[in-house]
Design a protein around this motif. Structure first.
Motif, mmCIF file in Angstrom:
data_model
loop_
_atom_site.group_PDB
_atom_site.id
_atom_site.type_symbol
_atom_site.label_atom_id
_atom_site.label_comp_id
_atom_site.label_asym_id
_atom_site.label_seq_id
_atom_site.Cartn_x
_atom_site.Cartn_y
_atom_site.Cartn_z
ATOM 1 N N ALA A 141 0.920 -1.027 -0.039
ATOM 2 C CA ALA A 141 0.171 0.073 -0.054
ATOM 3 C C ALA A 141 0.664 1.298 -0.011
ATOM 4 C CB ALA A 141 -0.845 -0.084 1.074
ATOM 5 N N LEU A 142 0.583 2.095 -0.799
ATOM 6 C CA LEU A 142 1.268 3.351 -0.840
ATOM 7 C C LEU A 142 0.455 4.779 -0.773
ATOM 8 C CD1 LEU A 142 3.520 2.445 -4.003
ATOM 9 C CD2 LEU A 142 4.378 2.662 -1.946
ATOM 10 N N LEU A 143 0.951 5.661 -0.031
ATOM 11 C CA LEU A 143 0.103 6.961 0.376
ATOM 12 C C LEU A 143 0.918 8.117 -0.222
ATOM 13 C CD1 LEU A 143 -1.964 8.738 1.767
ATOM 14 C CD2 LEU A 143 -0.434 8.587 3.803
ATOM 15 N N LEU A 144 0.005 8.878 -1.508
ATOM 16 C CA LEU A 144 0.632 9.996 -1.613
ATOM 17 C C LEU A 144 0.977 10.906 -0.263
ATOM 18 C CD1 LEU A 144 1.942 11.517 -4.169
ATOM 19 C CD2 LEU A 144 -0.429 12.446 -4.268
ATOM 20 N N PRO A 145 2.094 11.259 -0.102
ATOM 21 C CA PRO A 145 2.265 11.914 1.099
ATOM 22 C C PRO A 145 2.156 13.362 1.252
ATOM 23 C CG PRO A 145 4.403 11.761 0.067
ATOM 24 C CD PRO A 145 3.462 11.006 -0.672
ATOM 25 N N ILE A 146 1.098 13.917 0.296
ATOM 26 C CA ILE A 146 0.767 15.405 0.385
ATOM 27 C C ILE A 146 -0.624 15.458 -0.136
ATOM 28 C CG2 ILE A 146 1.505 15.490 -2.060
ATOM 29 C CD1 ILE A 146 2.555 18.262 -1.473
ATOM 30 N N ASN A 147 -1.094 16.572 0.205
ATOM 31 C CA ASN A 147 -2.653 16.769 -0.228
ATOM 32 C C ASN A 147 -2.897 17.542 -1.599
ATOM 33 O OD1 ASN A 147 -5.394 17.335 -0.422
ATOM 34 N ND2 ASN A 147 -5.619 18.691 1.207
ATOM 35 N N ILE A 148 -2.789 17.025 -2.390
ATOM 36 C CA ILE A 148 -2.400 17.780 -4.067
ATOM 37 C C ILE A 148 -3.685 18.654 -4.222
ATOM 38 C CG2 ILE A 148 -0.795 15.938 -4.826
ATOM 39 C CD1 ILE A 148 -3.299 14.496 -6.168
ATOM 40 N N TYR A 149 -4.678 18.493 -3.516
ATOM 41 C CA TYR A 149 -5.928 19.527 -3.529
ATOM 42 C C TYR A 149 -6.187 20.332 -2.505
ATOM 43 C CZ TYR A 149 -6.726 16.261 -7.644
ATOM 44 O OH TYR A 149 -6.394 15.263 -8.389
ATOM 45 N N PRO A 150 -5.265 20.958 -1.857
ATOM 46 C CA PRO A 150 -5.394 21.628 -0.709
ATOM 47 C C PRO A 150 -6.549 22.605 -0.403
ATOM 48 C CG PRO A 150 -3.343 22.691 -1.633
ATOM 49 C CD PRO A 150 -3.729 21.455 -2.550
ATOM 50 N N ALA A 151 -6.809 23.129 -1.581
ATOM 51 C CA ALA A 151 -8.008 24.082 -1.792
ATOM 52 C C ALA A 151 -9.329 23.462 -1.390
ATOM 53 C CB ALA A 151 -8.061 24.978 -2.936
ATOM 54 N N GLN A 152 -9.510 22.089 -1.460
ATOM 55 C CA GLN A 152 -10.637 21.339 -1.373
ATOM 56 C C GLN A 152 -11.354 21.713 0.069
ATOM 57 O OE1 GLN A 152 -9.956 17.761 -2.637
ATOM 58 N NE2 GLN A 152 -11.440 17.802 -4.487
ATOM 59 N N PRO A 153 -12.585 21.884 0.156
ATOM 60 C CA PRO A 153 -13.164 22.116 1.491
ATOM 61 C C PRO A 153 -12.761 20.840 2.284
ATOM 62 C CG PRO A 153 -14.743 22.996 0.042
ATOM 63 C CD PRO A 153 -13.597 22.082 -0.716
ATOM 64 N N PRO A 154 -12.497 20.746 3.594
ATOM 65 C CA PRO A 154 -12.525 19.625 4.411
ATOM 66 C C PRO A 154 -13.712 18.406 4.137
ATOM 67 C CG PRO A 154 -11.774 21.222 5.673
ATOM 68 C CD PRO A 154 -12.632 21.816 4.307
ATOM 69 N N VAL A 155 -14.974 19.030 3.989
ATOM 70 C CA VAL A 155 -16.248 17.823 4.130
ATOM 71 C C VAL A 155 -16.020 17.316 2.679
ATOM 72 C CG1 VAL A 155 -17.660 19.568 5.183
ATOM 73 C CG2 VAL A 155 -17.263 19.890 2.782
ATOM 74 N N ASP A 156 -14.995 17.830 1.790
ATOM 75 C CA ASP A 156 -15.033 16.807 0.632
ATOM 76 C C ASP A 156 -14.291 15.697 0.852
ATOM 77 O OD1 ASP A 156 -16.214 18.501 -0.933
ATOM 78 O OD2 ASP A 156 -14.620 19.437 -2.320
ATOM 79 N N MET A 157 -13.569 15.479 2.004
ATOM 80 C CA MET A 157 -13.034 14.254 2.434
ATOM 81 C C MET A 157 -13.928 13.329 2.848
ATOM 82 S SD MET A 157 -9.803 16.032 4.048
ATOM 83 C CE MET A 157 -9.070 14.536 4.932
ATOM 84 N N GLY A 158 -15.487 13.613 3.281
ATOM 85 C CA GLY A 158 -16.115 12.641 3.794
ATOM 86 C C GLY A 158 -15.675 12.228 5.191
ATOM 87 N N ASP A 159 -15.768 10.742 5.307
ATOM 88 C CA ASP A 159 -15.503 10.419 6.967
ATOM 89 C C ASP A 159 -14.039 10.582 6.996
ATOM 90 O OD1 ASP A 159 -18.093 9.907 7.208
ATOM 91 O OD2 ASP A 159 -17.801 7.673 6.821
ATOM 92 N N PHE A 160 -13.329 11.070 6.052
ATOM 93 C CA PHE A 160 -11.655 10.851 6.401
ATOM 94 C C PHE A 160 -11.386 12.114 7.033
ATOM 95 C CE2 PHE A 160 -11.791 6.996 4.378
ATOM 96 C CZ PHE A 160 -10.751 6.322 4.387
ATOM 97 N N ALA A 161 -12.069 13.131 7.070
ATOM 98 C CA ALA A 161 -11.854 14.340 7.776
ATOM 99 C C ALA A 161 -12.301 14.022 9.153
ATOM 100 C CB ALA A 161 -12.632 15.605 7.230
ATOM 101 N N SER A 162 -11.400 14.616 9.703
ATOM 102 C CA SER A 162 -11.493 14.172 11.565
ATOM 103 C C SER A 162 -12.433 15.122 11.932
ATOM 104 C CB SER A 162 -10.217 14.262 12.349
ATOM 105 O OG SER A 162 -9.662 15.923 12.140
ATOM 106 N N PRO A 163 -13.362 14.760 12.987
ATOM 107 C CA PRO A 163 -14.135 15.632 13.507
ATOM 108 C C PRO A 163 -13.615 17.022 13.825
ATOM 109 C CG PRO A 163 -14.551 13.482 14.206
ATOM 110 C CD PRO A 163 -13.359 13.542 13.598
ATOM 111 N N GLU A 164 -12.436 17.350 14.600
ATOM 112 C CA GLU A 164 -12.040 18.512 14.951
ATOM 113 C C GLU A 164 -11.557 19.448 13.765
ATOM 114 O OE1 GLU A 164 -8.396 15.537 15.141
ATOM 115 O OE2 GLU A 164 -10.473 15.459 15.212
ATOM 116 N N TRP A 165 -11.368 18.824 12.612
ATOM 117 C CA TRP A 165 -11.040 19.714 11.337
ATOM 118 C C TRP A 165 -12.412 20.163 10.680
ATOM 119 C CZ3 TRP A 165 -7.306 22.360 9.312
ATOM 120 C CH2 TRP A 165 -7.375 22.742 8.014
ATOM 121 N N VAL A 166 -13.362 19.308 10.862
ATOM 122 C CA VAL A 166 -14.563 19.617 10.249
ATOM 123 C C VAL A 166 -15.382 20.701 11.010
ATOM 124 C CG1 VAL A 166 -16.926 18.863 9.605
ATOM 125 C CG2 VAL A 166 -15.053 17.653 9.060
#
Length: 302
Positions: A156-181
């Motif tokens: 398994a490989l993870l891209l170590p950078i958020n390549i779309y940093p301007a996207q609202p956190p809610v676009d991450m769905g469940d993967f956005a932690s509650p404290e960030w949302v």
């Protein structure tokens, strides 16, 4: 960049002489995405370019570029390689390794993997991220689209950078932690990455999100140990005081679960006592509603 102002492929090729076989594959707002081959080692790569005049609006601000340049210096088997970040002509760009494997977002195309394989996959990504956390670089944008998986579960490989940093956190769905949302944390923290890795582990184990599974512990859906339940529940605890505070502790407990992934064992991780703000977790098997305390946080996230 407007379509009528886009550069031709010959012009793009001239701006990136280190690449060959450049092909446009898509766009995300002002970002254009290409596949290519790195001439120096024949590695398949992704080239992402944003007009420099729009880079700040898109989220590629100076801080993002500095963080990206630091990531270039890192290499780990759990992370997709970021080869180069900089400016070329009118563009700010990122060149990163291109994995031919399916993404976690396409999980339905992959066969079921064993609990031990799932634990090892997440451990490998966590160990890679730990190399960045030690430099105070936190991902903050882990999503299923940034995680590639070999069909046999061997890597398994993870891209170590958020390549779309301007996207609202809610676009991450469940993967956005509650404290960030909710805005309780204004900057990325280790706990946000751990939350996302915990959800990744839950999905790899059960092939469902916690909400889709009715907030059931993994052991009620598959054959796995109490130690697996414990590491998952602590990693995705919405209360940051109860969640793992650093990847080192998370990896330590993953190792305990890996030692006995499918049955009870003396090394099972004890459940941490919950604070009054979060109901105590019932770690007994057969309880299908023990994630009920996650419901408010996930509703906020959705």
């Amino acid at each position: 960049m407007p379509a009528d102002d886009s550069l031709s492929m010959d012009q793009i090729s001239a701006l990136f002489p280190q690449l060959e076989n450049i092909q446009l594959v898509g766009a995300k707002g002002p970002q254009q995405i290409f596949t290519a081959t790195l001439k120096s080692n024949f590695a398949p790569v992704m080239l992402r370019v944003v007009p420099t005049e729009e880079a700040g609006v898109f989220g590629w601000d100076p801080e993002f570029i500095v963080r990206s340049l630091t990531i270039v210096e890192q290499a780990h088997q759990g992370l997709l390689r970021v080869y180069e970040v900089g400016q070329a002509g009118p563009f700010t760009f990122i060149i990163s390794e291109h994995s031919p494997y399916p993404r976690l977002a396409d999980l339905e195309t992959l066969p079921q993997i064993s609990p031990q394989a799932a634990l090892n996959l997440v451990r490998n990504m966590a160990e890679g991220l730990l190399t960045l956390h030690r430099k105070n670089i936190f991902h903050g944008g882990i999503t299923p689209k940034l995680i590639s998986l070999r069909a046999d579960g061997g890597d398994a490989l993870l891209l170590p950078i958020n390549i779309y940093p301007a996207q609202p956190p809610v676009d991450m769905g469940d993967f956005a932690s509650p404290e960030w949302v909710t805005g309780a944390e204004a900057a990325f923290t280790p706990g946000m990455d751990i939350y996302a890795l915990g959800l990744t582990l839950y999905i790899l184990l059960t092939r469902k999100t916690p909400m889709e599974a009715g907030f059931a512990m993994p052991s009620t859906l598959i054959k796995c140990s109490d130690a697996v339940d414990a590491v998952v529940s602590r990693a995705i605890n919405p209360d940051t005081r109860e969640r793992y505070r650093n990847l080192g502790d998370f990896i330590t407990d993953l190792d305990k679960a890996i030692a006995s992934p499918t049955g009870r064992n003396a090394a099972a991780i004890p459940a941490r006592p919950s604070s009054p703000a979060v109901p105590a977790m019932n770690m007994q098997k057969g309880q299908t509603n023990i994630y009920y305390y996650l419901i408010p946080a996930l509703i906020v996230g959705i």
